[in-house]
Design an enzyme around this catalytic site. Structure first.
Site, mmCIF file in Angstrom:
data_model
loop_
_atom_site.group_PDB
_atom_site.id
_atom_site.type_symbol
_atom_site.label_atom_id
_atom_site.label_comp_id
_atom_site.label_asym_id
_atom_site.label_seq_id
_atom_site.Cartn_x
_atom_site.Cartn_y
_atom_site.Cartn_z
ATOM 1 N N HIS A 1 34.745 83.060 68.433
ATOM 2 C CA HIS A 1 34.601 82.118 69.525
ATOM 3 C C HIS A 1 35.993 81.294 69.900
ATOM 4 C CE1 HIS A 1 34.745 79.878 65.771
ATOM 5 N NE2 HIS A 1 34.685 78.869 66.355
ATOM 6 N N ASP A 2 37.154 81.717 69.391
ATOM 7 C CA ASP A 2 38.337 80.714 69.486
ATOM 8 C C ASP A 2 39.224 81.792 70.084
ATOM 9 O OD1 ASP A 2 37.369 78.374 68.179
ATOM 10 O OD2 ASP A 2 37.909 79.141 66.183
ATOM 11 N N ASP B 1 28.093 77.797 58.708
ATOM 12 C CA ASP B 1 29.556 77.576 58.684
ATOM 13 C C ASP B 1 29.923 76.067 58.241
ATOM 14 O OD1 ASP B 1 32.042 77.159 59.983
ATOM 15 O OD2 ASP B 1 31.316 78.366 61.737
ATOM 16 N N ASP C 1 35.377 76.746 57.525
ATOM 17 C CA ASP C 1 36.244 76.372 58.637
ATOM 18 C C ASP C 1 37.805 75.882 58.362
ATOM 19 O OD1 ASP C 1 36.223 75.791 61.705
ATOM 20 O OD2 ASP C 1 36.867 73.741 60.983
ATOM 21 N N GLU D 1 38.289 80.699 56.582
ATOM 22 C CA GLU D 1 39.097 80.854 57.951
ATOM 23 C C GLU D 1 40.437 80.716 57.629
ATOM 24 O OE1 GLU D 1 39.536 79.570 62.582
ATOM 25 O OE2 GLU D 1 39.077 77.908 60.925
HETATM 26 C C1 NOJ Z 1 38.241 76.380 63.866
HETATM 27 C C2 NOJ Z 1 36.927 76.675 64.802
HETATM 28 O O1 NOJ Z 1 36.591 78.193 64.733
HETATM 29 C C3 NOJ Z 1 36.945 76.266 66.012
HETATM 30 O O2 NOJ Z 1 36.051 76.502 66.933
HETATM 31 C C4 NOJ Z 1 37.140 74.500 65.871
HETATM 32 O O3 NOJ Z 1 37.457 74.051 67.187
HETATM 33 C C5 NOJ Z 1 38.197 74.309 64.663
HETATM 34 N N1 NOJ Z 1 38.169 75.055 63.595
HETATM 35 C C6 NOJ Z 1 38.089 72.816 64.345
HETATM 36 O O4 NOJ Z 1 36.978 72.887 63.669
#
Ligand code: NOJ
Ligand code: MG
Length: 533
Positions: A327-328, A100, A202, A265
């Site tokens: 995970h979000d 990542d 990210d 992402e």
């Molecule tokens: C996206 C990530 O998936 C998330 O978990 C993170 O808090 C934010 N970007 C900031 O890096």
């Protein structure tokens, strides 16, 4: 027709949240030796690529998405030796490994930021985004952090604000500064030289901000049911035209090495998303397609419409991809319930394009309610009720007290159902979600039609059914998904007279079927191999 396919087109990516996968030393936090010890499970499951959420030294203000050293390993996860062993062990099993990359921001404890905040004329000052206060003394503009509150924090020592689109402990790097770019490109080279197979990048669509930093306008559709930080439209702090030139540079770095992949992402509707392949397919190989995750209502019609729009918009040569969870986001089994989660798994693993599976979704793990005193996610701390801890709880391996995850006290609570929903039990249950997932992965690997074949919608009269064909050479596979809670019968005899069931969501049907009367139970999905003639 071209027969060249890249490995990243035919793999399934399995996302590991390292803190929660497997603890090896009893500190309650998953670690790299833990992941290595579970590679045989992943190989058994049929996974051929893993993506690790960040494992780099970090104060863990955002659990690793606040990086303090891009080329090290955080001691809670292990050592660089542990990493090298994991990489070698994964490769020995034919499993690719993606890291990542978090280029938008660092930790406030990164040496670059320590320098930057030191004084206004420090050589690192311009590595971050500093601005004078507004004439009123407040922040330079109205931008909001994704975690809540203003996106600016005041630094009293130097009298300016710095920008952070996330936590105040995650200052945004200034990607207009060539020195920043060069530094991150060298980080990529460090890991690519070691042999990692690529990166998930990210918030790649946020790297460049509008040069004038104008106020964001209010979102007319915002309601108080949504977190307060979503009340503005993010017009000027993301998705700027100049970001594409930066992404082309990231791609050029990856292309210095053979056969690597970049996955970006990007939370955008498909119309905007496809621009991130690049005009010459020279940006990210896979702009993450989260549109199944963000779909407001889960119905056959909505999913079909999404798939068709995406398929139609993909530039020539661009390869699709699909995601159900990460995970979000709340877990798919909690969003839809278990029966529809099975249907969604069949959809994910039979659509055209690279699927990404979130750890635990293969056993139908659900969101775990977190008591207020155990909330640790910075987003959950700032916007109670909107935190991401529920979908980050430890993997449920077996019925032992630590669920096979740890001998210690897990960093987040274990699910109450860990004793009944776990890998050990589902492995031997012929009808389990795990057995279904493993079966679909095996089918996908064995079937060129599923793996790399064409997609075509099959029109059906039943509004609750989404049906499509995946085809390659002589192979035609029909996928029929009943999103409804009533049984139905389809007449698809125009496709073929007969077929053989290759998979059913209940893992309880096999043998021949007549396509003139193809019966689907409530929430049932079938994969049917059509017979010729
Ligand atoms: C996206 C990530 O998936 C998330 O978990 C993170 O808090 C934010 N970007 C900031 O890096
Ligand atoms: Mg540990």
């Amino acid at each position: 027709m071209s027969t060249t396919h890249h490995w990243w087109q035919s793999v399934v990516v399995y996302q590991i949240y390292p803190r929660s996968f497997q603890d090896s030393d009893g500190d309650g936090i998953g670690d790299l030796p833990g992941i290595t010890s579970r590679l045989d499970y992943l190989a058994w499951l049929g996974v051929d690529a893993i993506w690790l959420s960040p494992i780099f030294p970090s104060p863990m203000a955002d659990f690793g998405y606040d990086v303090a050293d891009y080329t090290g390993i955080d001691p809670c996860f292990g050592t660089m030796d542990d990493f090298d062993q994991l990489l070698a062990a994964a490769h020995a099993r034919g499993i690719k490994l993606l890291l990542d990359l978090v280029p938008n921001h660092t930790s406030d404890e990164h040496p670059w930021f320590r320098q930057s905040r030191n004084s206004r004329n420090n050589p690192y000052r311009d590595w971050y985004i500093w601005r004078d206060p507004a004439p009123t003394g407040g922040p330079p503009n109205n931008w909001l952090s994704h975690f809540g509150g203003p996106a600016w924090s005041f630094d009293a020592a130097t009298g300016q604000y710095y920008l952070h689109l996330f936590d105040p402990r995650q200052p945004d790097l200034n990607w207009r500064n060539p020195a920043v770019r060069a530094a991150i490109y060298d980080v990529m080279r460090f890991w690519l030289r070691k042999g990692v197979d690529g990166f998930r990048i990210d918030v790649i669509w946020m790297l460049i901000k509008h040069p004038d930093l104008p106020d964001n306008p209010p979102d007319p559709d915002w309601t108080p049911a949504r977190p307060p930080q979503q009340r503005l439209l993010r017009v000027y702090d993301q998705h700027q035209p100049e970001v594409h030139a930066v992404i082309r540079q990231l791609r050029a770095v990856a292309d210095e090495f053979a056969d690597r992949v970049l996955i970006g992402e990007i939370y955008k509707p498909v119309e905007d998303l496809v621009s991130y392949y690049g005009a010459e397919l020279d940006e990210v190989h896979l702009p993450f397609n989260f549109n199944l995750v963000t779909l407001p209502a889960w119905s056959a019609a909505a999913v079909r419409d999404l798939v068709e729009r995406y398929e139609a918009l993909l530039p020539p040569g661009a390869w699709p991809n699909w995601v159900l969870g990460n995970h979000d986001q709340p877990r798919i089994a909690s969003r839809l319930g278990q029966p529809l989660a099975r249907l969604a798994q069949m959809l994910l693993l039979t659509l055209r394009g690279t699927p990404t599976l979130y750890y635990g979704d293969e056993i139908g793990m659900e969101d775990v309610p977190i008591p207020p005193e155990r909330v640790v996610d910075p987003q959950g701390l700032r916007a109670p009720g909107h935190g991401r801890d529920p979908e980050r709880t430890p993997m449920q391996w077996d019925r032992s007290p630590g669920a096979g995850f740890t001998h210690g006290e897990p960093w987040l609570p274990l699910a109450a159902d860990a004793a009944v929903r776990n890998v050990e039990l589902q492995r031997t249950d012929p009808h389990s979600m795990l057995t279904l997932t493993r079966h679909l992965l095996a089918l996908r690997r064995a079937s060129p039609a599923l793996n790399i074949g064409r997609y075509r919608t099959v029109a059906v009269r039943e509004t609750h059914v989404f049906a499509y064909l995946r085809s390659r050479g002589p192979e035609d596979l029909l996928v029929a998904l009943n999103f409804g809670d009533t049984p139905c019968q389809l007449d698809l005899s125009h496709l073929a007279a007969q077929g053989s069931i290759a998979a059913s969501t209940g893992m309880d049907r096999s043998g021949r079927v007549e396509l003139a009367a193809l019966a689907l139970r409530p929430h049932e999905g079938l994969v049917v191999a059509l017979h010729e003639g």
